[in-house]
Design a protein around this motif. Structure first.
Motif, short mmCIF file in Angstrom:
data_model
loop_
_atom_site.label_atom_id
_atom_site.label_comp_id
_atom_site.label_asym_id
_atom_site.label_seq_id
_atom_site.Cartn_x
_atom_site.Cartn_y
_atom_site.Cartn_z
N HIS A 1 17.72 -12.40 5.89
CA HIS A 1 18.20 -12.66 4.53
C HIS A 1 17.32 -11.96 3.49
O HIS A 1 17.83 -11.33 2.56
CB HIS A 1 18.25 -14.17 4.28
CG HIS A 1 18.77 -14.55 2.93
ND1 HIS A 1 20.08 -14.33 2.55
CD2 HIS A 1 18.15 -15.10 1.87
CE1 HIS A 1 20.24 -14.75 1.31
NE2 HIS A 1 19.08 -15.23 0.88
N ALA A 2 16.03 -12.05 3.67
CA ALA A 2 15.10 -11.40 2.73
C ALA A 2 15.27 -9.88 2.76
O ALA A 2 15.23 -9.22 1.72
CB ALA A 2 13.66 -11.78 3.07
N ARG B 1 18.04 -8.20 3.58
CA ARG B 1 19.31 -7.87 2.93
C ARG B 1 19.17 -7.90 1.41
O ARG B 1 19.65 -7.00 0.71
CB ARG B 1 20.39 -8.85 3.37
CG ARG B 1 20.91 -8.61 4.75
CD ARG B 1 22.12 -9.51 5.03
NE ARG B 1 22.33 -9.62 6.44
CZ ARG B 1 21.98 -10.67 7.19
NH1 ARG B 1 21.42 -11.73 6.65
NH2 ARG B 1 22.20 -10.67 8.48
N ARG B 2 18.53 -8.94 0.90
CA ARG B 2 18.34 -9.07 -0.56
C ARG B 2 17.50 -7.92 -1.09
O ARG B 2 17.77 -7.38 -2.16
CB ARG B 2 17.66 -10.40 -0.89
CG ARG B 2 18.56 -11.57 -0.88
CD ARG B 2 17.89 -12.81 -1.47
NE ARG B 2 16.44 -12.73 -1.38
CZ ARG B 2 15.64 -13.74 -1.12
NH1 ARG B 2 16.12 -14.93 -0.93
NH2 ARG B 2 14.35 -13.58 -1.07
N THR B 3 16.47 -7.56 -0.38
CA THR B 3 15.57 -6.50 -0.83
C THR B 3 16.30 -5.16 -0.91
O THR B 3 16.19 -4.45 -1.91
CB THR B 3 14.36 -6.40 0.11
OG1 THR B 3 13.68 -7.66 0.11
CG2 THR B 3 13.41 -5.30 -0.33
N TYR B 4 17.02 -4.81 0.14
CA TYR B 4 17.77 -3.55 0.12
C TYR B 4 18.84 -3.55 -0.96
O TYR B 4 19.05 -2.55 -1.64
CB TYR B 4 18.36 -3.23 1.50
CG TYR B 4 17.32 -2.69 2.45
CD1 TYR B 4 16.78 -1.43 2.26
CD2 TYR B 4 16.86 -3.44 3.51
CE1 TYR B 4 15.81 -0.93 3.11
CE2 TYR B 4 15.88 -2.96 4.37
CZ TYR B 4 15.36 -1.70 4.16
OH TYR B 4 14.39 -1.20 5.00
N ALA B 5 19.52 -4.68 -1.14
CA ALA B 5 20.55 -4.77 -2.18
C ALA B 5 19.93 -4.63 -3.57
O ALA B 5 20.45 -3.90 -4.42
CB ALA B 5 21.29 -6.10 -2.07
N ALA B 6 18.81 -5.28 -3.79
CA ALA B 6 18.14 -5.20 -5.11
C ALA B 6 17.64 -3.79 -5.39
O ALA B 6 17.66 -3.33 -6.53
CB ALA B 6 16.98 -6.20 -5.17
N SER C 1 20.64 1.42 1.25
CA SER C 1 21.14 0.93 2.51
C SER C 1 20.02 1.05 3.55
O SER C 1 19.26 2.02 3.51
CB SER C 1 22.34 1.79 2.94
OG SER C 1 22.59 1.64 4.31
N VAL D 1 19.66 -6.66 10.56
CA VAL D 1 19.99 -5.97 9.31
C VAL D 1 20.28 -4.49 9.56
O VAL D 1 21.27 -3.96 9.05
CB VAL D 1 18.85 -6.15 8.28
CG1 VAL D 1 19.09 -5.32 7.05
CG2 VAL D 1 18.72 -7.62 7.92
#
Length: 85
Positions: A2-3, A5-10, A14, A42
């Protein structure tokens, strides 16, 4: 996972754009397994048909928990990997 995914999205990137990463690498069977499992989750979600594109390493598991020295060694290792392609 989860962390990550959030980091790459922020960051607006990709995971597939990553070609090398220096992992935390605790040197313990539980800690390393959890880290690799999250990375596989991920990076696997984003892989499509492109598998095995990212190199992974961990110098910390080789030198131990040396606080700042482990971070400096990891940074040096990543710089040298980029330098030597």
């Amino acid at each position: 996972a989860h962390a990550l995914r959030r980091t790459y999205a922020a960051a607006g990137y990709s995971p597939q754009t990553v070609e090398m990463l220096e992992a935390h690498g605790t040197g313990t069977s539980a800690g390393d397994a959890a880290e690799v499992s999250a990375l596989k989750t991920v990076f696997g979600e984003d892989a499509g048909d492109k598998l095995g594109w990212c190199a992974i390493g961990s110098v910390k598991s080789q030198i131990g928990h040396t606080k700042a020295a482990a971070g400096a060694a990891s940074l040096y290792k990543a710089v040298m990997a980029l330098h030597h392609k």
